[in-house]
Design an enzyme around this catalytic site. Structure first.
Site, PDB file in Angstrom:
ATOM      1  N   SER A  15       0.832  -1.213   0.000  1.00 50.55           N
ATOM      2  CA  SER A  15       0.000   0.000   0.000  1.00 50.55           C
ATOM      3  C   SER A  15       0.863   1.258   0.000  1.00 50.55           C
ATOM      4  O   SER A  15       0.562   2.236  -0.691  1.00 50.55           O
ATOM      5  CB  SER A  15      -0.880   0.039   1.259  1.00 50.55           C
ATOM      6  OG  SER A  15      -1.572  -1.158   1.440  1.00 50.55           O
ATOM      7  N   ARG A  32      -7.664  -0.087 -11.800  1.00 51.57           N
ATOM      8  CA  ARG A  32      -8.764  -0.234 -10.822  1.00 51.57           C
ATOM      9  C   ARG A  32     -10.090  -0.494 -11.519  1.00 51.57           C
ATOM     10  O   ARG A  32     -10.911  -1.272 -11.039  1.00 51.57           O
ATOM     11  CB  ARG A  32      -8.866   1.024  -9.954  1.00 51.57           C
ATOM     12  CG  ARG A  32      -7.812   1.009  -8.918  1.00 51.57           C
ATOM     13  CD  ARG A  32      -7.895   2.082  -7.870  1.00 51.57           C
ATOM     14  NE  ARG A  32      -6.739   1.866  -7.026  1.00 51.57           N
ATOM     15  CZ  ARG A  32      -5.894   2.795  -6.623  1.00 51.57           C
ATOM     16  NH1 ARG A  32      -6.105   4.052  -6.924  1.00 51.57           N
ATOM     17  NH2 ARG A  32      -4.856   2.481  -5.886  1.00 51.57           N
ATOM     18  N   ILE A  46     -25.596 -21.486  -1.109  1.00 54.33           N
ATOM     19  CA  ILE A  46     -26.702 -22.120  -1.830  1.00 54.33           C
ATOM     20  C   ILE A  46     -26.319 -23.547  -2.226  1.00 54.33           C
ATOM     21  O   ILE A  46     -27.162 -24.448  -2.249  1.00 54.33           O
ATOM     22  CB  ILE A  46     -27.092 -21.270  -3.072  1.00 54.33           C
ATOM     23  CG1 ILE A  46     -27.833 -20.010  -2.618  1.00 54.33           C
ATOM     24  CG2 ILE A  46     -27.950 -22.074  -4.056  1.00 54.33           C
ATOM     25  CD1 ILE A  46     -28.122 -19.013  -3.731  1.00 54.33           C
ATOM     26  N   GLU A  91      -4.484  -3.928  -6.818  1.00 56.74           N
ATOM     27  CA  GLU A  91      -4.654  -2.500  -7.205  1.00 56.74           C
ATOM     28  C   GLU A  91      -5.144  -1.661  -6.024  1.00 56.74           C
ATOM     29  O   GLU A  91      -5.885  -0.695  -6.201  1.00 56.74           O
ATOM     30  CB  GLU A  91      -5.644  -2.327  -8.373  1.00 56.74           C
ATOM     31  CG  GLU A  91      -5.511  -3.265  -9.530  1.00 56.74           C
ATOM     32  CD  GLU A  91      -4.246  -3.075 -10.348  1.00 56.74           C
ATOM     33  OE1 GLU A  91      -3.498  -2.136 -10.052  1.00 56.74           O
ATOM     34  OE2 GLU A  91      -4.020  -3.882 -11.255  1.00 56.74           O
TER      35      GLU A  91
END
Ligand SMILES: Cc1cc2nc3c(=O)[nH]c(=O)nc-3n(C[C@H](O)[C@H](O)[C@H](O)COP(=O)(O)OP(=O)(O)OC[C@H]3O[C@@H](n4cnc5c(N)ncnc54)[C@H](O)[C@@H]3O)c2cc1C
Length: 401
Positions: free
Chosen positions: A136, A259, A353, A379
């Site tokens: 980051s 992104r 499910i 990203e």
């Protein structure tokens, strides 16, 4: 049934490209994806097919042999491909980011040298910012370039290169102190180098080693690697744009379109999870009826479909904003954040499910369950997207009192 995630206002060309890609995904990707993924096998045949379709040059201008299409066309293709198998969209994504960065920031010589072969898929791109100690916090990069005559000497270790092994061109972000006195803001002393190498593992160029594939929980098939630079010599004409100190901005520009791409992947994976869930819910019976007839399951399907629609709309909006030439960091951040979170939730609901069968490797949802988390990280994590969104909101809604 009207299909989910329709896009209004597409041109005939866009519709034709998308229908060709969807056909390819249904015939060539979905039938083999889970088996290849379980074997962690590189999908060479699929990649050859994508090359033939011209997808590696989708956004590269026609003058360089590409199709010159928009970010929206690209994102919609990525959505289709990720619906088939997310790893395949990963093979295209870093290539696309590097081609985009070259198109936007490269010198004429760099464009002429790389873009035609990138459009043909003969040169394939990877991009490298992350290091073992940072992801980051890009401003903390420690890899370094030092000028030596007409060359730079690069040292340092990089981490998490998608396509690190299979690519032959890596855009590498390093710190370059030359011309940037002590005290220069960290992001102003970074430079992107265009590093050519042989595909493969081991010492792929003198001073450059790709140690091997990182073993991952999902997103298999596509290789993710480290990269070690030990006295790697790169000529000065391989500084992206020809000027040092601009690397941080160039990479952030690339990541911004990346992104939208990750949002599109989230949309594609969520669509596939919905398809699998809605089909299974009509086949499986409990207490005398198909589970789709239980209101609790119908509510799940309703929530899943709503999330698929919302994520698709935000992704399309972010792509169109960029295509119109406007700044789209807010929209791209929001789309990436929402699509990746919704993708994880839709996949989880489809998994539930499936009951116990969702836990079996025989069912496709098992693969999707291991793939979705990657989208929360790549990203920029959710926290980083929220920082971008928050900062932009405070710019737009500055208190005037
Ligand atoms: C499969 C895969 C493929 C990848 N491919 C590439 C690639 O091709 N090229 C490349 O350069 N990188 C790549 N990456 C790296 C990816 O971009 C980073 O993993 C990502 O940016 C997060 O960085 P990190 O892992 O160092 O986490 P860190 O930055 O250490 O973050 C750890 C946690 O702290 C949070 N955090 C960090 N800072 C803040 C803050 N200021 N406020 C609040 N929370 C914060 C994060 O959100 C996260 O939850 C890839 C990663 C993976 C898993």
């Amino acid at each position: 049934m009207a299909r989910l995630a329709q896009t209004a206002g597409l041109t005939d060309v866009q519709q034709e490209i998308l229908s060709t890609v969807r056909d390819f995904v249904d015939k060539e990707i979905i039938p083999v994806a889970t088996e290849l993924e379980h074997r962690d096998e590189y999908p060479q045949q699929i990649v050859d097919g994508l090359k033939e379709l011209g997808l590696f040059g989708l956004m590269i201008p026609e003058e360089y042999g590409g199709l010159g299409e928009s970010l929206l066309t690209y994102a919609l293709c990525v959505e289709e491909i990720a619906r088939g198998w997310m790893s395949v969209s990963g093979i295209i994504n870093t290539h696309f980011i590097v081609a985009y960065m070259l198109k936007q920031h490269g010198t004429q010589e760099q464009k002429d040298h790389f873009l035609p072969r990138m459009a043909a898929g003969d040169i394939r791109g990877a991009f490298s910012m992350s290091e073992p100690g940072l992801g980051s916090d890009v401003s903390a990069i420690t890899s370094k370039a030092v000028k030596d005559g007409e060359e730079y000497v690069l040292n340092g270790q990089k981490m998490w290169l998608t396509n690190g092994g299979t690519s032959s061109l890596v855009a590498v972000l390093v710190r370059s102190d030359e011309g940037h006195p002590e005290g220069t803001a960290p992001h102003k002393s970074m430079t992107t180098f265009l590093v050519e190498k042989e595909p493969g593992f081991g010492e792929v160029r003198p001073g450059l080693t790709i140690p091997g594939k990182i073993d991952k929980m999902g997103y298999k098939g596509v290789d993710t690697t480290e990269l070690i630079m030990d006295g790697l010599r790169i000529p000065a004409n391989r500084v992206l744009g020809g000027v040092t100190g601009r690397g941080f901005y160039q990479m952030m520009d690339g990541v911004e379109v990346g992104r939208v791409n990750v949002a599109a992947r989230g949309c594609g994976v969520a669509q596939r999870a919905f398809e699998l869930g809605v089909q299974y819910a009509q086949q499986r019976h409990t207490f005398g009826k198909a589970i789709a007839q239980h209101q609790a399951i119908q509510f799940k399907l309703a929530e899943m479909a709503t999330k698929v629609e919302a994520a698709h709309a935000m992704m399309v909006n972010a792509a169109r904003k960029k295509d119109s030439g406007e700044r789209n960091d807010l929209e791209a951040g929001m789309a990436k954040y929402l699509a990746s979170e919704y993708c994880k939730e839709v996949v989880e609901d489809a998994f539930r499910i499936h009951g116990g069968y969702g836990f079996s490797k025989e069912y496709e949802i098992e693969r999707l369950y291991r793939e979705a988390p990657m989208l929360l990280i790549g990203e920029g994590t959710a926290e980083i997207q929220k920082m971008i969104i928050g900062r932009r909101l405070l710019e737009e809604y500055r208190f005037q009192g």
